[in-house]
Design an enzyme around this catalytic site. Structure first.
Site, PDB file in Angstrom:
ATOM      1  CG  ASN A 137     -13.270  10.677  -3.838  1.00 35.32           C
ATOM      2  OD1 ASN A 137     -14.879  10.745  -3.567  1.00 35.32           O
ATOM      3  ND2 ASN A 137     -13.026  10.929  -4.963  1.00 35.32           N
ATOM      4  CG  HIS A 139      -3.883  -1.066   4.486  1.00 37.69           C
ATOM      5  ND1 HIS A 139      -4.060  -0.286   3.612  1.00 37.69           N
ATOM      6  CD2 HIS A 139      -4.585  -2.584   3.651  1.00 37.69           C
ATOM      7  CE1 HIS A 139      -3.959  -0.871   2.417  1.00 37.69           C
ATOM      8  NE2 HIS A 139      -4.563  -1.936   2.591  1.00 37.69           N
ATOM      9  CD  GLN A 177      -7.308  13.157  -4.136  1.00 36.44           C
ATOM     10  OE1 GLN A 177      -7.297  13.924  -3.899  1.00 36.44           O
ATOM     11  NE2 GLN A 177      -7.933  12.336  -4.095  1.00 36.44           N
ATOM     12  CG  HIS A 209      -3.935   3.839   4.112  1.00 36.63           C
ATOM     13  ND1 HIS A 209      -3.349   2.659   4.622  1.00 36.63           N
ATOM     14  CD2 HIS A 209      -3.968   4.822   5.517  1.00 36.63           C
ATOM     15  CE1 HIS A 209      -2.948   3.635   5.707  1.00 36.63           C
ATOM     16  NE2 HIS A 209      -3.452   4.062   6.289  1.00 36.63           N
ATOM     17  CB  CYS A 242      -1.103   0.030   1.100  1.00 38.22           C
ATOM     18  SG  CYS A 242      -1.257   1.241   1.303  1.00 38.22           S
ATOM     19  CB  SER A 261      -7.453   5.190  -6.505  1.00 38.45           C
ATOM     20  OG  SER A 261      -6.107   5.954  -5.940  1.00 38.45           O
ATOM     21  CB  CYS A 291       1.227   0.934   4.986  1.00 35.46           C
ATOM     22  SG  CYS A 291      -0.915   0.065   4.225  1.00 35.46           S
ATOM     23  CG  HIS A 327      -6.907   8.295   1.271  1.00 34.09           C
ATOM     24  ND1 HIS A 327      -7.343   6.990   0.707  1.00 34.09           N
ATOM     25  CD2 HIS A 327      -7.355   8.782   0.123  1.00 34.09           C
ATOM     26  CE1 HIS A 327      -7.465   6.970   0.371  1.00 34.09           C
ATOM     27  NE2 HIS A 327      -7.506   8.064  -0.672  1.00 34.09           N
TER      28      HIS A 327
HETATM   29  P1  H2U Z   1      -7.925   8.937  -4.241  1.00 36.93           P
HETATM   30  O1  H2U Z   1      -7.988   7.133  -3.485  1.00 36.93           O
HETATM   31  O2  H2U Z   1      -9.682   9.558  -3.687  1.00 36.93           O
HETATM   32  O3  H2U Z   1      -8.078   8.747  -5.920  1.00 36.93           O
HETATM   33  O4  H2U Z   1      -6.373   9.015  -3.363  1.00 36.93           O
HETATM   34  C1  H2U Z   1      -5.521   8.405  -3.523  1.00 36.93           C
HETATM   35  C2  H2U Z   1      -4.480   9.786  -4.150  1.00 36.93           C
HETATM   36  O5  H2U Z   1      -3.519   8.988  -3.862  1.00 36.93           O
HETATM   37  C3  H2U Z   1      -4.734  10.384  -5.431  1.00 36.93           C
HETATM   38  O6  H2U Z   1      -4.942  11.506  -5.568  1.00 36.93           O
HETATM   39  C4  H2U Z   1      -2.538   9.527  -4.550  1.00 36.93           C
HETATM   40  C5  H2U Z   1      -3.201   9.738  -6.135  1.00 36.93           C
HETATM   41  O7  H2U Z   1      -2.635  10.277  -7.122  1.00 36.93           O
HETATM   42  N1  H2U Z   1      -1.143   8.958  -4.850  1.00 36.93           N
HETATM   43  C6  H2U Z   1       0.131   9.333  -4.996  1.00 36.93           C
HETATM   44  O8  H2U Z   1       0.347  10.583  -4.542  1.00 36.93           O
HETATM   45  N2  H2U Z   1       0.983   8.439  -4.147  1.00 36.93           N
HETATM   46  C7  H2U Z   1       1.514   7.359  -4.658  1.00 36.93           C
HETATM   47  O9  H2U Z   1       2.469   6.951  -4.243  1.00 36.93           O
HETATM   48  C8  H2U Z   1      -0.483   7.052  -5.019  1.00 36.93           C
HETATM   49  C9  H2U Z   1      -1.195   7.395  -4.649  1.00 36.93           C
END
Ligand code: H2U
Length: 354
Positions: free
Chosen positions: A155, A115, A170, A166, A51, A163, A54, A168
Site C-alpha cells: 500500500n 526512511h 505486507q 517508510h 518511526c 499508515s 526504521c 514497506h
Molecule cells: P500499512 O502502513 O500498509 O498499514 O502497514 C504497516 C503495518 O505495520 C500495519 O499493518 C504494522 C501495522 O499493523 N505495525 C507493526 O506491526 N508494528 C508496529 O510497531 C507499528 C506498525
C-alpha cells in the site's frame, strides 16, 4: 455513424476474473474545472527516531528492530490473521448463515532502512533485494502445511491507507485461497485446459505485437495497462515466460522484475510529479502443494489518481451498485504513462540545480 472504441461507450471483458468494466470515453472530454495543483511533499529524514519501521527503533509492542542494512521482515504486531485459532465451521443447513475459522499470519516487509525513499527512488539492486525477500517469504510461509496462499502486497501513500511513509509492504499468508486469486485461478485453469498455454502468455504476445497498451518492456518482463483496466492508471507487470510463481524466476528474471517495478513506478511518479499512490500486489500460484501450470504470475498496480496529484477516482455510486466503470480508455492511459521519462522528477530537479 460507425462504432469505435475511442469515442463510444462500451463494455470490456476481463478474462482473468470473468468480469466486465463499463468504459465511457466520451466523458473524458467534458470540461474539468476542479483542482490541478501540485502538492508540496514533506522532506523526510533518512532515519526517523519516531518511526516504527526504521532500523534500531522500538516498535509499539516493545520489540527492537535490528540495525538492518537492506531489507527486514517481521510478524505484524497487529496481525489480521492468527496462527493459533481453533477449527470451527457453521452452516445453518440451507447455506444462509455460513462461517469458517481461518488460520494465517501477517508480516511487514521493510524495503530499505532509508526512511526517506520509496521504490521509484531506490536503485535496482536495492529493489532486487526486495524481490529476493518476497521469494524467501513465499517459500518459507508456503512450506507451512496449512498455508495455501501467500499474498504479497504494497500500500503506497496515505490515500491508500498506508499508515507510515517508510518504504514497506505486507504479506498475508493463510489457509484459504482468497477471492481475487481464486477467480483468476479458475479462469486461467479453464483457459489452460482448453488451449494448453497460459492465458497471460497468449494475451501478452498480442499486447507486445500491438504496443498500444505497453508502457514499459525489458528482456523478461512487460508492463501494460490491461485492455480491461478499471482504475485510471491501472497496470500489470507480467513475466514474458509462463512462470507460475516467484520462486520459478531465474536470477536474471528477478533482476528484470526489479527493473520493471522501478521503471514503472518512476513513470507513475512523473505523471503528476508526486509520489504516486497505489495498492500493488503479486498474484501467483497457491502454495497448496499442487503444480498449477495454468498460473502465470503477475503483479497488479491499482492507483487511485485520475486528473492530478489530488483528484482521485472514487469507486462509488454506479461502481458500488452496478459495475466497475472508467472514463479514459486503457489506450489513452497507456500513452500517458509510456511518454513519461525514466528519470525520476526529483533526480531531474537535482541534476538541473547542479
Ligand atoms: P500499512 O502502513 O500498509 O498499514 O502497514 C504497516 C503495518 O505495520 C500495519 O499493518 C504494522 C501495522 O499493523 N505495525 C507493526 O506491526 N508494528 C508496529 O510497531 C507499528 C506498525
Amino acid at each position: 455513424m460507425e462504432f469505435n472504441f475511442e469515442d463510444h461507450p462500451h463494455r470490456r471483458y476481463n478474462p482473468l476474473t470473468n468480469e466486465w468494466v463499463q468504459v465511457s470515453p466520451h466523458r473524458a472530454k467534458r470540461p474539468w474545472q476542479g483542482q490541478v495543483e501540485k502538492i508540496e511533499e514533506e522532506k523526510r529524514p533518512e532515519h526517523d527516531p519516531s518511526c516504527y519501521l526504521c532500523a534500531g527503533n522500538t516498535r509499539i509492542n516493545g520489540e527492537v528492530n535490528p540495525q538492518y542494512t537492506d531489507t527486514y521482515s517481521f510478524q505484524n504486531d497487529f496481525a489480521a490473521l492468527l496462527e493459533d485459532v481453533p477449527t470451527g465451521e457453521m452452516n445453518d443447513g440451507n447455506g444462509l448463515f455460513r462461517a469458517k475459522s481461518e488460520r494465517g499470519l501477517c508480516k511487514v516487509i521493510c524495503f530499505s532502512p532509508r526512511h526517506d525513499l520509496t521504490i521509484p527512488e531506490m536503485e535496482t539492486e536495492g529493489i532486487r533485494k526486495v524481490v529476493d525477500l518476497w521469494t524467501k517469504e513465499y517459500t518459507e510461509l508456503g512450506a507451512r502445511d496449512y498455508i495455501n496462499h501467500v499474498q504479497i502486497f504494497e500500500n503506497k501513500g496515505s490515500v491508500m491507507g498506508c499508515s507510515n511513509p517508510h518504504p514497506h509492504g505486507q504479506i498475508w499468508a493463510q489457509e484459504s485461497i482468497p477471492q481475487e486469486p481464486a477467480k483468476k485461478q479458475e479462469n486461467q485453469k479453464a483457459y489452460y485446459d482448453k488451449n494448453g498455454t497460459t492465458l497471460l502468455s497468449d494475451y501478452i504476445a498480442q499486447e507486445i505485437k500491438q504496443q498500444t497498451r505497453v508502457v514499459y518492456e525489458n528482456e523478461h518482463f512487460v508492463a501494460i495497462v490491461p485492455f480491461w483496466a478499471v482504475w485510471p492508471f491501472e497496470t500489470m507487470i507480467v513475466p514474458k515466460r509462463a512462470v507460475s510463481r516467484i520462486t520459478d524466476l531465474t536470477e536474471e528474471e528477478k533482476d528484470a522484475f526489479a527493473d520493471a517495478y522501478r521503471s514503472l513506478t518512476i513513470k507513475y511518479d512523473n505523471i503528476f510529479e508526486v509520489s504516486f499512490p497505489y495498492s500493488a500486489g503479486i498474484h501467483q500460484a497457491p502454495t497448496d502443494g499442487e503444480d498449477h501450470p495454468e498460473w502465470h504470475m503477475h503483479m497488479c498496480f491499482y492507483p487511485p489518481l485520475l486528473r492530478s496529484a489530488t483528484v482521485k477516482k472514487f469507486m462509488v455510486g454506479y461502481e458500488m451498485l452496478a459495475n466497475a466503470q472508467r472514463d479514459i480508455t486503457a489506450e489513452t492511459a497507456a500513452a500517458r504513462i509510456r511518454e513519461q521519462s525514466l528519470v525520476h522528477y526529483k533526480s531531474a530537479v537535482l541534476e538541473e540545480e547542479k
